[in-house]
Motif scaffolding. Structure first.
Motif, PDB file in Angstrom:
ATOM      1  N   GLU A  63       0.817  -1.222   0.000  1.00  0.00           N
ATOM      2  CA  GLU A  63       0.000   0.000   0.000  1.00  0.00           C
ATOM      3  C   GLU A  63       0.848   1.268   0.000  1.00  0.00           C
ATOM      4  O   GLU A  63       0.473   2.273  -0.593  1.00  0.00           O
ATOM      5  N   ARG A  64       1.980   1.232   0.663  1.00  0.00           N
ATOM      6  CA  ARG A  64       2.823   2.425   0.785  1.00  0.00           C
ATOM      7  C   ARG A  64       3.939   2.473  -0.255  1.00  0.00           C
ATOM      8  O   ARG A  64       4.633   3.469  -0.366  1.00  0.00           O
ATOM      9  N   GLY A  65       4.120   1.382  -0.970  1.00  0.00           N
ATOM     10  CA  GLY A  65       5.200   1.319  -1.945  1.00  0.00           C
ATOM     11  C   GLY A  65       6.578   1.278  -1.304  1.00  0.00           C
ATOM     12  O   GLY A  65       7.560   1.642  -1.924  1.00  0.00           O
ATOM     13  N   HIS A  66       6.636   0.845  -0.047  1.00  0.00           N
ATOM     14  CA  HIS A  66       7.905   0.752   0.663  1.00  0.00           C
ATOM     15  C   HIS A  66       8.595  -0.568   0.346  1.00  0.00           C
ATOM     16  O   HIS A  66       7.942  -1.586   0.153  1.00  0.00           O
ATOM     17  N   ILE A  67       9.919  -0.530   0.328  1.00  0.00           N
ATOM     18  CA  ILE A  67      10.710  -1.730   0.116  1.00  0.00           C
ATOM     19  C   ILE A  67      11.746  -1.788   1.229  1.00  0.00           C
ATOM     20  O   ILE A  67      12.602  -0.919   1.315  1.00  0.00           O
ATOM     21  N   PRO A  68      11.666  -2.790   2.117  1.00  0.00           N
ATOM     22  CA  PRO A  68      12.671  -2.883   3.182  1.00  0.00           C
ATOM     23  C   PRO A  68      14.040  -3.235   2.605  1.00  0.00           C
ATOM     24  O   PRO A  68      14.167  -4.152   1.798  1.00  0.00           O
ATOM     25  N   ILE A  69      15.044  -2.457   3.002  1.00  0.00           N
ATOM     26  CA  ILE A  69      16.425  -2.697   2.583  1.00  0.00           C
ATOM     27  C   ILE A  69      17.293  -2.467   3.808  1.00  0.00           C
ATOM     28  O   ILE A  69      17.488  -1.335   4.230  1.00  0.00           O
ATOM     29  N   THR A  70      17.803  -3.555   4.390  1.00  0.00           N
ATOM     30  CA  THR A  70      18.557  -3.445   5.640  1.00  0.00           C
ATOM     31  C   THR A  70      19.993  -3.930   5.527  1.00  0.00           C
ATOM     32  O   THR A  70      20.675  -4.058   6.524  1.00  0.00           O
ATOM     33  N   GLY A  71      20.459  -4.179   4.315  1.00  0.00           N
ATOM     34  CA  GLY A  71      21.824  -4.653   4.132  1.00  0.00           C
ATOM     35  C   GLY A  71      22.844  -3.583   4.477  1.00  0.00           C
ATOM     36  O   GLY A  71      22.521  -2.405   4.616  1.00  0.00           O
TER      37      GLY A  71
END
Length: 93
Positions: free
Chosen positions: A61-69
């Motif tokens: 819904e928010r267009g967020h992409i988790p990136i934690t590298g």
């Protein structure tokens, strides 16, 4: 599934695509990966079924992409507050 982004981990993919941290075991198993193995950007992987819909919906819904590298220091050069800004803009006691 979206192609993997730079610095995206298997844990990020588990949350984004299945809504569960534990799904990273399944992703590794489905794709013959080691749990700590880095995945190249642009790679497509097989994904397990959605376990928890709420986190998946949240990201979609928010267009967020988790990136934690891990991001190396060279990539951060010129980003955010630099030393000169801290020295000139903040009182250090």
């Amino acid at each position: 599934m979206r192609p993997i982004q730079k610095h995206q981990t298997i844990v990020d993919l588990a949350l984004l695509n299945s809504g569960s941290l534990e799904a990273f075991f399944d992703i590794a198993l489905l794709n013959g990966l080691e749990l700590t193995q880095e995945v190249n950007p642009g790679t497509s992987l097989l994904m397990p079924e959605i376990v928890e819909r709420r986190p998946v919906n949240y990201y979609q819904e928010r267009g967020h992409i988790p990136i934690t590298g891990v991001i190396d220091n060279e990539e951060l050069a010129g980003e955010g507050l630099e030393f000169w800004a801290i020295e000139n803009d903040f009182i250090i006691t």
